[in-house]
Design an enzyme around this catalytic site. Structure first.
Site, PDB file in Angstrom:
ATOM      1  N   HIS A 106       0.827  -1.209   0.000  1.00 16.41           N
ATOM      2  CA  HIS A 106       0.000   0.000   0.000  1.00 16.41           C
ATOM      3  C   HIS A 106       0.858   1.255   0.000  1.00 16.41           C
ATOM      4  O   HIS A 106       0.465   2.282  -0.567  1.00 16.41           O
ATOM      5  CB  HIS A 106      -0.922  -0.020   1.226  1.00 16.41           C
ATOM      6  CG  HIS A 106      -1.942   1.073   1.217  1.00 16.41           C
ATOM      7  ND1 HIS A 106      -2.895   1.193   0.218  1.00 16.41           N
ATOM      8  CD2 HIS A 106      -2.166   2.104   2.074  1.00 16.41           C
ATOM      9  CE1 HIS A 106      -3.656   2.255   0.464  1.00 16.41           C
ATOM     10  NE2 HIS A 106      -3.231   2.814   1.580  1.00 16.41           N
ATOM     11  N   ASP A 160      -8.547   9.047  -6.123  1.00 19.32           N
ATOM     12  CA  ASP A 160      -8.249  10.155  -5.216  1.00 19.32           C
ATOM     13  C   ASP A 160      -6.869  10.711  -5.548  1.00 19.32           C
ATOM     14  O   ASP A 160      -6.125  10.135  -6.362  1.00 19.32           O
ATOM     15  CB  ASP A 160      -8.341   9.730  -3.741  1.00 19.32           C
ATOM     16  CG  ASP A 160      -7.425   8.559  -3.403  1.00 19.32           C
ATOM     17  OD1 ASP A 160      -6.389   8.391  -4.085  1.00 19.32           O
ATOM     18  OD2 ASP A 160      -7.731   7.800  -2.471  1.00 19.32           O
ATOM     19  N   LYS A 193     -11.433  13.748  -3.622  1.00 20.23           N
ATOM     20  CA  LYS A 193     -12.049  13.003  -2.523  1.00 20.23           C
ATOM     21  C   LYS A 193     -11.798  13.694  -1.198  1.00 20.23           C
ATOM     22  O   LYS A 193     -10.708  14.203  -0.947  1.00 20.23           O
ATOM     23  CB  LYS A 193     -11.477  11.578  -2.463  1.00 20.23           C
ATOM     24  CG  LYS A 193     -12.039  10.718  -1.343  1.00 20.23           C
ATOM     25  CD  LYS A 193     -11.292   9.399  -1.223  1.00 20.23           C
ATOM     26  CE  LYS A 193     -10.016   9.532  -0.432  1.00 20.23           C
ATOM     27  NZ  LYS A 193      -9.394   8.246  -0.117  1.00 20.23           N
TER      28      LYS A 193
END
Length: 327
Positions: free
Chosen positions: A136, A177, A200
């Site tokens: 991530h 985003d 976002k």
């Protein structure tokens, strides 16, 4: 695929988190999946026994730390300890999905950096190196004091998008985003088209509010939303709705990790998504299968990386830049 040439000392083992992927990796490598007995004691403690000799072998343990995260993480740690005590030449933890990756910094007072804690646990348990897929946050590699090889599924997902036959003048890659812009740009290099970003604002840990689109217009276009993971699907569905609101005639979603937790399945079922492509880094149970979901395997990608690690070859060769689409 690779034959048995240098694979006589290569051993692939699997925890219980994603055995089908491990079997696919072993099949591509042309080696049998290693034999180990995994179970639970009556009090739910994890039981591990290695059922074959691994002394002097190059051992790879395939175990994504997906839901239930704590159980699969503990199983990985116990497997690492068991193998460390069996005297292999090297142990590589193969993590198609790295749990706790989102807790990678101290962004407020009195909170843990869980991604670093998990890295410490894996290292201390006995891993000599780590092979991970689409972390991530790339800086998690620096949390380990052992070598980390970082794979990306962008080419596998891009190949699938190209198979859809979307004309280049109709294709827009949409970042869900601002934080995913770099990933979206990398994806766009592989599929072509134009780029846009959905603005976002996060109102809570599970609630997302989307506003305007930045970049290419999507009216009358086919939009592909790309991200590294879909967790509760709030960000994804918000971006889908924004694209539709601005006139997109079709919306496709691609993500490496289909975490699909909380209200994700309900949100995705109700959203105007033409197709959702995810990889098999995390197994997709029957109760989460939707008609729009397409699963892309990463078995060959991971197997190729394992083959290169075992042969002391470069991993970066797998990700050499290709000429941009349409150039």
């Amino acid at each position: 695929m690779f034959g048995n040439g240098n694979n006589n000392k290569l051993k692939i083992f699997s925890g219980r988190a994603n055995r089908p992927l491990a079997e696919g990796i072993a099949k591509v490598l042309g080696v049998p999946l290693g034999r180990a007995t995994l179970g639970d004691f009556p009090d739910q403690e994890t039981s591990v026994r290695i059922d074959e000799d691994v002394r002097g072998r190059d051992v790879f343990i395939v175990q994504p730390t997906c839901t239930p995260v704590n159980q699969h993480l503990m199983e990985l740690l116990i497997m690492l300890d068991a193998f460390k005590r069996a005297s292999p030449a090297r142990i590589t933890a193969v993590l198609p999905y790295y749990g706790y990756a989102r807790q990678d910094r101290k962004d407020k007072g009195r909170v843990p950096i869980s991604a670093k804690l998990v890295a410490n646990l894996i290292t201390r348990a006995g891993a000599d190196r780590v092979l991970a897929l689409d972390l991530h946050a790339a800086q998690i590699q620096g949390f380990f004091d052992i070598p980390v090889d970082h794979l990306y599924a962008v080419k596998e997902l891009a190949k699938h998008v190209r198979s859809l036959g979307i004309p280049q003048d109709e294709l827009v890659v949409l970042s869900p985003d601002e934080g995913s812009i770099k990933k979206a740009l990398d994806f766009q290099k592989n599929v072509g088209g134009q780029i846009a970003v959905a603005n976002k604002q996060r109102t809570s840990a599970t609630e997302i509010k989307h506003g305007h689109l930045i970049g290419a217009a999507v009216e009358g276009k086919r939009v592909v939303i790309y991200d590294d993971m879909i967790s509760t699907a709030g960000t994804t569905v918000g971006a889908v709705n924004v694209a539709k609101h601005h006139g997109a005639k079709a919306v496709y979603v691609c993500a490496t990790h289909g975490v699909l937790s909380g209200e994700a399945i309900k949100r995705l079922r109700d959203a105007p998504i033409d197709q959702l492509a995810i990889t098999d880094s995390i197994p997709l149970p029957p109760e989460k299968q939707l008609p729009c979901i397409k699963v892309i395997t990463v078995a060959a990608l991971v197997a190729n990386a394992i083959h290169r690690i075992h042969g002391n070859e470069s991993i970066s060769e797998l990700f050499k830049d290709e000429p941009p689409i349409g150039k």
